[in-house]
Design a protein around this motif. Structure first.
Motif, PDB file in Angstrom:
ATOM      1  N   HIS A 130       0.831  -1.299  -0.078  1.00  0.00           N
ATOM      2  CA  HIS A 130       0.109   0.149   0.044  1.00  0.00           C
ATOM      3  C   HIS A 130       0.877   1.328   0.039  1.00  0.00           C
ATOM      4  N   GLU A 131       1.481   1.695   0.999  1.00  0.00           N
ATOM      5  CA  GLU A 131       2.354   2.894   1.415  1.00  0.00           C
ATOM      6  C   GLU A 131       3.565   2.816   2.111  1.00  0.00           C
ATOM      7  N   HIS A 132       4.375   3.544   1.896  1.00  0.00           N
ATOM      8  CA  HIS A 132       5.560   3.787   2.803  1.00  0.00           C
ATOM      9  C   HIS A 132       6.017   5.234   2.702  1.00  0.00           C
ATOM     10  N   PRO A 133       5.237   5.919   3.456  1.00  0.00           N
ATOM     11  CA  PRO A 133       5.335   7.371   3.246  1.00  0.00           C
ATOM     12  C   PRO A 133       6.721   8.081   3.716  1.00  0.00           C
ATOM     13  N   THR A 134       7.180   7.566   4.597  1.00  0.00           N
ATOM     14  CA  THR A 134       8.641   8.290   5.025  1.00  0.00           C
ATOM     15  C   THR A 134       9.870   7.812   3.982  1.00  0.00           C
ATOM     16  N   GLN A 135       9.376   6.854   3.119  1.00  0.00           N
ATOM     17  CA  GLN A 135      10.484   6.559   2.089  1.00  0.00           C
ATOM     18  C   GLN A 135      10.328   7.408   0.944  1.00  0.00           C
ATOM     19  N   ALA A 136       9.029   7.715   0.672  1.00  0.00           N
ATOM     20  CA  ALA A 136       8.894   8.846  -0.431  1.00  0.00           C
ATOM     21  C   ALA A 136       9.455  10.184   0.020  1.00  0.00           C
ATOM     22  N   LEU A 137       9.114  10.426   1.148  1.00  0.00           N
ATOM     23  CA  LEU A 137       9.677  11.648   1.606  1.00  0.00           C
ATOM     24  C   LEU A 137      11.120  11.785   1.505  1.00  0.00           C
ATOM     25  N   LEU A 138      12.042  10.788   2.041  1.00  0.00           N
ATOM     26  CA  LEU A 138      13.195  10.774   1.847  1.00  0.00           C
ATOM     27  C   LEU A 138      13.963  10.770   0.600  1.00  0.00           C
ATOM     28  N   ASP A 139      13.043  10.105  -0.221  1.00  0.00           N
ATOM     29  CA  ASP A 139      13.423  10.260  -1.469  1.00  0.00           C
ATOM     30  C   ASP A 139      13.309  11.596  -2.298  1.00  0.00           C
ATOM     31  N   ALA A 140      12.202  12.217  -1.876  1.00  0.00           N
ATOM     32  CA  ALA A 140      12.024  13.640  -2.427  1.00  0.00           C
ATOM     33  C   ALA A 140      13.014  14.564  -1.984  1.00  0.00           C
ATOM     34  N   LEU A 141      13.308  14.467  -0.590  1.00  0.00           N
ATOM     35  CA  LEU A 141      14.539  15.250  -0.004  1.00  0.00           C
ATOM     36  C   LEU A 141      15.836  14.929  -0.618  1.00  0.00           C
ATOM     37  N   THR A 142      16.074  13.841  -1.102  1.00  0.00           N
ATOM     38  CA  THR A 142      17.200  13.465  -2.072  1.00  0.00           C
ATOM     39  C   THR A 142      17.284  14.134  -3.437  1.00  0.00           C
ATOM     40  N   ILE A 143      16.131  14.083  -4.078  1.00  0.00           N
ATOM     41  CA  ILE A 143      15.948  14.650  -5.083  1.00  0.00           C
ATOM     42  C   ILE A 143      16.183  16.256  -5.327  1.00  0.00           C
ATOM     43  N   ARG A 144      15.287  16.835  -3.989  1.00  0.00           N
ATOM     44  CA  ARG A 144      15.151  18.126  -4.077  1.00  0.00           C
ATOM     45  C   ARG A 144      16.683  18.860  -3.727  1.00  0.00           C
ATOM     46  N   ARG A 145      17.568  18.006  -2.839  1.00  0.00           N
ATOM     47  CA  ARG A 145      18.774  18.465  -2.541  1.00  0.00           C
ATOM     48  C   ARG A 145      20.000  18.656  -3.736  1.00  0.00           C
ATOM     49  N   ALA A 146      19.536  17.516  -4.751  1.00  0.00           N
ATOM     50  CA  ALA A 146      20.402  17.256  -5.761  1.00  0.00           C
ATOM     51  C   ALA A 146      20.056  18.084  -6.919  1.00  0.00           C
ATOM     52  N   LYS A 147      18.652  18.460  -6.982  1.00  0.00           N
ATOM     53  CA  LYS A 147      18.254  18.985  -8.329  1.00  0.00           C
ATOM     54  C   LYS A 147      17.907  20.365  -8.174  1.00  0.00           C
ATOM     55  N   SER A 169       3.765   5.048  -2.740  1.00  0.00           N
ATOM     56  CA  SER A 169       3.879   6.459  -2.258  1.00  0.00           C
ATOM     57  C   SER A 169       4.782   7.556  -3.028  1.00  0.00           C
ATOM     58  N   ASN A 170       5.752   7.167  -3.829  1.00  0.00           N
ATOM     59  CA  ASN A 170       6.401   8.106  -4.633  1.00  0.00           C
ATOM     60  C   ASN A 170       5.526   8.519  -5.720  1.00  0.00           C
ATOM     61  N   ILE A 171       4.814   7.860  -6.303  1.00  0.00           N
ATOM     62  CA  ILE A 171       3.740   8.301  -7.519  1.00  0.00           C
ATOM     63  C   ILE A 171       2.843   9.503  -6.811  1.00  0.00           C
ATOM     64  N   ILE A 172       2.334   9.298  -5.730  1.00  0.00           N
ATOM     65  CA  ILE A 172       1.497  10.162  -5.114  1.00  0.00           C
ATOM     66  C   ILE A 172       2.423  11.574  -4.833  1.00  0.00           C
TER      67      ILE A 172
END
Ligand code: CP
Length: 308
Positions: A130-147, A169-172
């Protein structure tokens, strides 16, 4: 009590606020004195019914760095082995008056069910597919800091999308922040409802990787496959593995991501996982920061006006 059960339902502004707060936690975690006291006196229980390296240890470190008392419930040696149900286990722990329960379970909806039954905050650390919300948040933070930003980026999520709560979770989240999301999977591992998921689906890595800013690989979750279609490792790597040749199809400065645990030689080649475009270790570092941000947002009374 406030909970984090999924990315679904969060506003883009909620997500950005959590990412901003996590950014500050990265700086704190890079200092030699890492500990704060905002959650002093609070009790956090981690209740993991499925295996975990990254999520459980980073939730533990996050709670400790904020001054909370953290208890890891050892499910393997708990009374669930004697037939106690999830709800009875949770109700029992709830009677010990924790402030927050962090739960991982194989059943979709387990965290939401618990949230209705206990008198404390609940964080979903992964519920089935179903969901893994903190994984999507940490992925977003990684992307935001790099890009610098997420809006306008093309993100290709590749592999076993069907069984992946990380993908969901990442798609949402990525859609909420304005990225263009592609999913690349063999047709047997593509969710049947993909046309309702606000993504562009591909069944060819060669097509889907073209011009991507971010290549997010997923683990082939063979433990969630029951008989009907379990691809051979060799066949899977040949068509859906990320090697250095395939990576050249994405943008020259594309990020390579993997939530872990990764299976080298199955979905990703070792030289790519360890190569200059890989941000897999940054993802792990951001995991602690994001979990600090979530715990603080849910438990610090000074943040009471914010949603999470
Ligand atoms: N990415 C992730 O959830 O890893 P763990 O299963 O090791 O926690």
């Amino acid at each position: 009590h406030r909970h984090l059960l999924g990315i679904k339902g969060l506003l883009p502004s909620d997500i950005e606020t959590l990412l901003d707060r996590a950014d500050a936690a990265v700086s704190l975690s890079r200092q030699s004195e890492k500990k704060r006291s905002v959650l002093r006196g609070r009790t956090q229980i981690n209740l993991f019914f499925e295996a975990s390296t990254r999520t459980q240890s980073s939730f533990e470190l996050a709670g400790k760095r904020l001054g909370a008392d953290v208890m890891n419930m050892s499910v393997a040696s708990s009374s669930t082995k004697k037939g106690e149900t999830l709800l009875d286990t949770a109700t029992t722990l709830n009677a010990m008056r924790p402030d927050i329960l962090v739960i991982r379970h194989s059943a979709a909806g387990a965290a939401a069910l618990l949230a209705q039954k206990v008198g404390c905050s609940v964080v979903n650390a992964g519920d089935g597919a179903h969901e893994h919300p903190t994984q999507a948040l940490l992925d977003a933070l990684t992307i935001r800091r790099a890009k610098g930003a997420i809006a306008g980026l093309t993100v290709a999520i590749c592999g076993d999308v069907l069984h992946s709560r990380v993908a969901r979770s990442n798609i949402i989240l990525l859609n909420a922040l304005g990225a263009r999301v592609r999913v690349i999977a063999p047709s047997t591992l593509m969710p049947s409802g993909v046309s309702q998921m606000s993504v562009e689906p591909f069944t060819s890595m060669e097509e889907g990787l073209k011009g991507a800013d971010v290549v997010m690989m997923l683990r082939l979750q063979r433990e969630r496959m029951s008989g009907s279609y379990v691809p051979s490792v060799r066949e899977y790597f040949r068509f859906f593995g990320l090697d250095s040749e395939r990576l050249k199809l994405a943008k020259e400065d594309a990020l390579v991501m993997h939530p872990g645990p990764m299976n080298r030689g199955v979905e990703i080649a070792s030289d790519v996982a360890d190569g200059p475009q890989s941000v897999i270790q940054e993802q792990v570092e951001m995991g602690v920061a994001v979990r600090m941000a979530v715990l603080e947002a849910l438990l610090d009374p000074r943040q009471a006006g914010e949603t999470a």
